[in-house]
Write a protein that holds these residues in place. Structure first.
Motif, PDB file in Angstrom:
ATOM      1  N   THR A   3      13.773  32.721  22.922  1.00 54.45           N
ATOM      2  CA  THR A   3      13.113  31.733  23.780  1.00 54.45           C
ATOM      3  C   THR A   3      12.319  30.703  22.986  1.00 54.45           C
ATOM      4  OG1 THR A   3      11.151  33.112  24.078  1.00 54.45           O
ATOM      5  CG2 THR A   3      12.917  33.347  25.714  1.00 54.45           C
ATOM      6  N   GLU A   4      12.014  31.014  21.732  1.00 55.82           N
ATOM      7  CA  GLU A   4      11.222  30.114  20.896  1.00 55.82           C
ATOM      8  C   GLU A   4      11.887  29.913  19.540  1.00 55.82           C
ATOM      9  OE1 GLU A   4       7.289  31.735  20.583  1.00 55.82           O
ATOM     10  OE2 GLU A   4       6.777  31.054  22.591  1.00 55.82           O
ATOM     11  N   VAL A   5      11.561  28.785  18.922  1.00 53.92           N
ATOM     12  CA  VAL A   5      11.954  28.555  17.535  1.00 53.92           C
ATOM     13  C   VAL A   5      10.937  29.348  16.714  1.00 53.92           C
ATOM     14  CG1 VAL A   5      12.311  26.852  15.730  1.00 53.92           C
ATOM     15  CG2 VAL A   5      12.743  26.231  18.116  1.00 53.92           C
ATOM     16  N   ASP A   6      11.380  30.454  16.139  1.00 49.81           N
ATOM     17  CA  ASP A   6      10.429  31.353  15.486  1.00 49.81           C
ATOM     18  C   ASP A   6      10.956  31.946  14.183  1.00 49.81           C
ATOM     19  OD1 ASP A   6      12.341  33.069  16.480  1.00 49.81           O
ATOM     20  OD2 ASP A   6      10.985  34.209  17.754  1.00 49.81           O
ATOM     21  N   GLN A   7      11.951  31.288  13.584  1.00 47.65           N
ATOM     22  CA  GLN A   7      12.520  31.816  12.346  1.00 47.65           C
ATOM     23  C   GLN A   7      12.651  30.744  11.285  1.00 47.65           C
ATOM     24  OE1 GLN A   7      15.569  35.073  12.547  1.00 47.65           O
ATOM     25  NE2 GLN A   7      13.512  35.500  11.814  1.00 47.65           N
TER      26      GLN A   7
ATOM     27  N   ALA B  60      16.779  33.746   8.978  1.00 50.40           N
ATOM     28  CA  ALA B  60      17.586  33.879  10.200  1.00 50.40           C
ATOM     29  C   ALA B  60      18.847  34.696   9.955  1.00 50.40           C
ATOM     30  CB  ALA B  60      17.962  32.500  10.733  1.00 50.40           C
ATOM     31  N   GLU B  61      19.081  35.641  10.854  1.00 52.03           N
ATOM     32  CA  GLU B  61      20.313  36.429  10.831  1.00 52.03           C
ATOM     33  C   GLU B  61      21.219  36.055  11.997  1.00 52.03           C
ATOM     34  OE1 GLU B  61      18.511  40.356  10.656  1.00 52.03           O
ATOM     35  OE2 GLU B  61      18.978  40.429   8.505  1.00 52.03           O
ATOM     36  N   ARG B  62      20.718  35.135  12.819  1.00 48.67           N
ATOM     37  CA  ARG B  62      21.526  34.597  13.911  1.00 48.67           C
ATOM     38  C   ARG B  62      21.012  33.209  14.249  1.00 48.67           C
ATOM     39  NH1 ARG B  62      19.732  36.675  19.870  1.00 48.67           N
ATOM     40  NH2 ARG B  62      17.607  35.881  19.774  1.00 48.67           N
ATOM     41  N   PHE B  63      21.903  32.414  14.812  1.00 45.18           N
ATOM     42  CA  PHE B  63      21.558  31.103  15.326  1.00 45.18           C
ATOM     43  C   PHE B  63      22.102  31.014  16.742  1.00 45.18           C
ATOM     44  CE2 PHE B  63      21.274  30.365  10.818  1.00 45.18           C
ATOM     45  CZ  PHE B  63      20.224  29.469  10.687  1.00 45.18           C
ATOM     46  N   LEU B  64      21.286  30.493  17.630  1.00 46.30           N
ATOM     47  CA  LEU B  64      21.716  30.220  18.996  1.00 46.30           C
ATOM     48  C   LEU B  64      22.259  28.794  19.011  1.00 46.30           C
ATOM     49  CD1 LEU B  64      18.616  31.662  20.877  1.00 46.30           C
ATOM     50  CD2 LEU B  64      20.705  32.850  20.182  1.00 46.30           C
TER      51      LEU B  64
ATOM     52  N   VAL C  87      20.087  21.418  13.094  1.00 53.14           N
ATOM     53  CA  VAL C  87      19.667  22.805  12.958  1.00 53.14           C
ATOM     54  C   VAL C  87      18.143  22.814  13.098  1.00 53.14           C
ATOM     55  CG1 VAL C  87      19.608  24.831  11.461  1.00 53.14           C
ATOM     56  CG2 VAL C  87      21.577  23.288  11.381  1.00 53.14           C
ATOM     57  N   VAL C  88      17.658  23.577  14.074  1.00 49.52           N
ATOM     58  CA  VAL C  88      16.218  23.656  14.334  1.00 49.52           C
ATOM     59  C   VAL C  88      15.702  24.979  13.790  1.00 49.52           C
ATOM     60  CG1 VAL C  88      14.419  23.589  16.095  1.00 49.52           C
ATOM     61  CG2 VAL C  88      16.538  22.323  16.453  1.00 49.52           C
ATOM     62  N   THR C  89      14.690  24.904  12.928  1.00 46.97           N
ATOM     63  CA  THR C  89      14.097  26.101  12.339  1.00 46.97           C
ATOM     64  C   THR C  89      12.580  25.954  12.313  1.00 46.97           C
ATOM     65  OG1 THR C  89      14.065  25.289  10.058  1.00 46.97           O
ATOM     66  CG2 THR C  89      16.089  26.347  10.799  1.00 46.97           C
ATOM     67  N   ALA C  90      11.900  27.082  12.171  1.00 44.52           N
ATOM     68  CA  ALA C  90      10.445  27.047  12.041  1.00 44.52           C
ATOM     69  C   ALA C  90      10.050  26.479  10.683  1.00 44.52           C
ATOM     70  CB  ALA C  90       9.856  28.443  12.232  1.00 44.52           C
ATOM     71  N   GLN C  91      10.917  26.659   9.694  1.00 47.81           N
ATOM     72  CA  GLN C  91      10.666  26.138   8.357  1.00 47.81           C
ATOM     73  C   GLN C  91      11.973  26.185   7.577  1.00 47.81           C
ATOM     74  OE1 GLN C  91       7.546  28.221   6.344  1.00 47.81           O
ATOM     75  NE2 GLN C  91       7.546  26.860   4.591  1.00 47.81           N
ATOM     76  N   ILE C  92      12.124  25.243   6.640  1.00 47.92           N
ATOM     77  CA  ILE C  92      13.305  25.225   5.778  1.00 47.92           C
ATOM     78  C   ILE C  92      12.900  24.614   4.448  1.00 47.92           C
ATOM     79  CG2 ILE C  92      14.104  23.011   6.705  1.00 47.92           C
ATOM     80  CD1 ILE C  92      17.012  24.043   6.271  1.00 47.92           C
ATOM     81  N   GLY C  93      13.436  25.166   3.368  1.00 46.78           N
ATOM     82  CA  GLY C  93      13.165  24.627   2.046  1.00 46.78           C
ATOM     83  C   GLY C  93      13.829  23.280   1.845  1.00 46.78           C
TER      84      GLY C  93
ATOM     85  N   GLY D  35       7.606  26.962  18.746  1.00 47.19           N
ATOM     86  CA  GLY D  35       7.372  27.023  20.181  1.00 47.19           C
ATOM     87  C   GLY D  35       8.669  27.072  20.964  1.00 47.19           C
ATOM     88  N   PRO D  36       8.606  26.734  22.255  1.00 42.14           N
ATOM     89  CA  PRO D  36       9.775  26.845  23.137  1.00 42.14           C
ATOM     90  C   PRO D  36      10.982  26.049  22.636  1.00 42.14           C
ATOM     91  CG  PRO D  36       7.787  26.451  24.414  1.00 42.14           C
ATOM     92  CD  PRO D  36       7.416  26.272  22.965  1.00 42.14           C
ATOM     93  N   ILE D  37      12.148  26.610  22.857  1.00 45.44           N
ATOM     94  CA  ILE D  37      13.389  26.013  22.363  1.00 45.44           C
ATOM     95  C   ILE D  37      13.711  24.676  23.030  1.00 45.44           C
ATOM     96  CG2 ILE D  37      15.911  26.310  22.378  1.00 45.44           C
ATOM     97  CD1 ILE D  37      15.436  29.274  21.723  1.00 45.44           C
ATOM     98  N   ILE D  38      13.539  24.563  24.328  1.00 46.55           N
ATOM     99  CA  ILE D  38      14.000  23.364  25.050  1.00 46.55           C
ATOM    100  C   ILE D  38      13.375  22.074  24.512  1.00 46.55           C
ATOM    101  CG2 ILE D  38      14.217  22.248  27.319  1.00 46.55           C
ATOM    102  CD1 ILE D  38      16.079  24.733  26.796  1.00 46.55           C
ATOM    103  N   PRO D  39      12.045  21.980  24.348  1.00 40.80           N
ATOM    104  CA  PRO D  39      11.502  20.742  23.769  1.00 40.80           C
ATOM    105  C   PRO D  39      11.990  20.500  22.337  1.00 40.80           C
ATOM    106  CG  PRO D  39       9.742  22.059  24.743  1.00 40.80           C
ATOM    107  CD  PRO D  39      10.988  22.887  24.779  1.00 40.80           C
ATOM    108  N   ALA D  40      12.211  21.577  21.593  1.00 41.76           N
ATOM    109  CA  ALA D  40      12.713  21.437  20.227  1.00 41.76           C
ATOM    110  C   ALA D  40      14.125  20.860  20.220  1.00 41.76           C
ATOM    111  CB  ALA D  40      12.675  22.786  19.513  1.00 41.76           C
ATOM    112  N   LEU D  41      14.919  21.214  21.221  1.00 40.30           N
ATOM    113  CA  LEU D  41      16.272  20.653  21.322  1.00 40.30           C
ATOM    114  C   LEU D  41      16.232  19.146  21.538  1.00 40.30           C
ATOM    115  CD1 LEU D  41      17.979  23.387  23.520  1.00 40.30           C
ATOM    116  CD2 LEU D  41      18.433  22.918  21.093  1.00 40.30           C
TER     117      LEU D  41
END
Length: 127
Positions: free
Chosen positions: A11-15, A20-24, A71-77, A96-102
């Motif tokens: 439900t949230e961007v939290d990885q 990440a071991e999965r991506f939605l 690709v939306v992530t909580a952090q990336i190098g 936070g919530p996925i929808i606004p991040a999209l």
């Protein structure tokens, strides 16, 4: 437009990208995003303090995210972010919530003038 999201709880961007071991995978269309699939990946981060670039794992993730424009992530190098860009994907940091991040990812990745009038008409993703 397909957008990948690193989310552990769904439900949230939290990885972090590397954890990440999965991506939605969401299809962002007409302001009404919907999840179309979930892809499993081998996590990129090796927890090596020298942080070598792991080409094989990274390329497998890119292949799993084929067709995604962002690709939306909580952090990336910085290096994985640059490599995603070379593969045609925009990396977007969010939390936070996925929808606004999209919506933020769409706005960062869409090159068809969504935010301004266009002679070609409205954006096919958000109109």
């Amino acid at each position: 437009m397909l957008i990948a999201v690193a989310s552990k709880n769904g439900t949230e961007v939290d990885q972090h990208f590397g954890h990440a071991e999965r991506f939605l995978i969401y299809d962002f269309k007409k302001g009404n995003p919907r999840q179309v699939k979930e892809v499993q990946v081998e996590k990129y981060c090796s927890f090596d303090p020298d942080h070598p670039f792991r080409h094989e794992q990274f390329n497998a993730i890119v292949a799993a995210l084929d067709g995604c424009r962002a690709v939306v992530t909580a952090q990336i190098g910085e290096l994985p972010k640059q490599e995603l860009q070379k593969a045609g994907m925009v990396a977007v940091n969010a939390s936070g919530p996925i929808i606004p991040a999209l919506q933020a990812a769409h706005d960062a990745a869409c090159g068809c003038g969504c935010k301004k009038p266009s002679p070609d008409g409205p954006c096919p993703h958000s109109a």
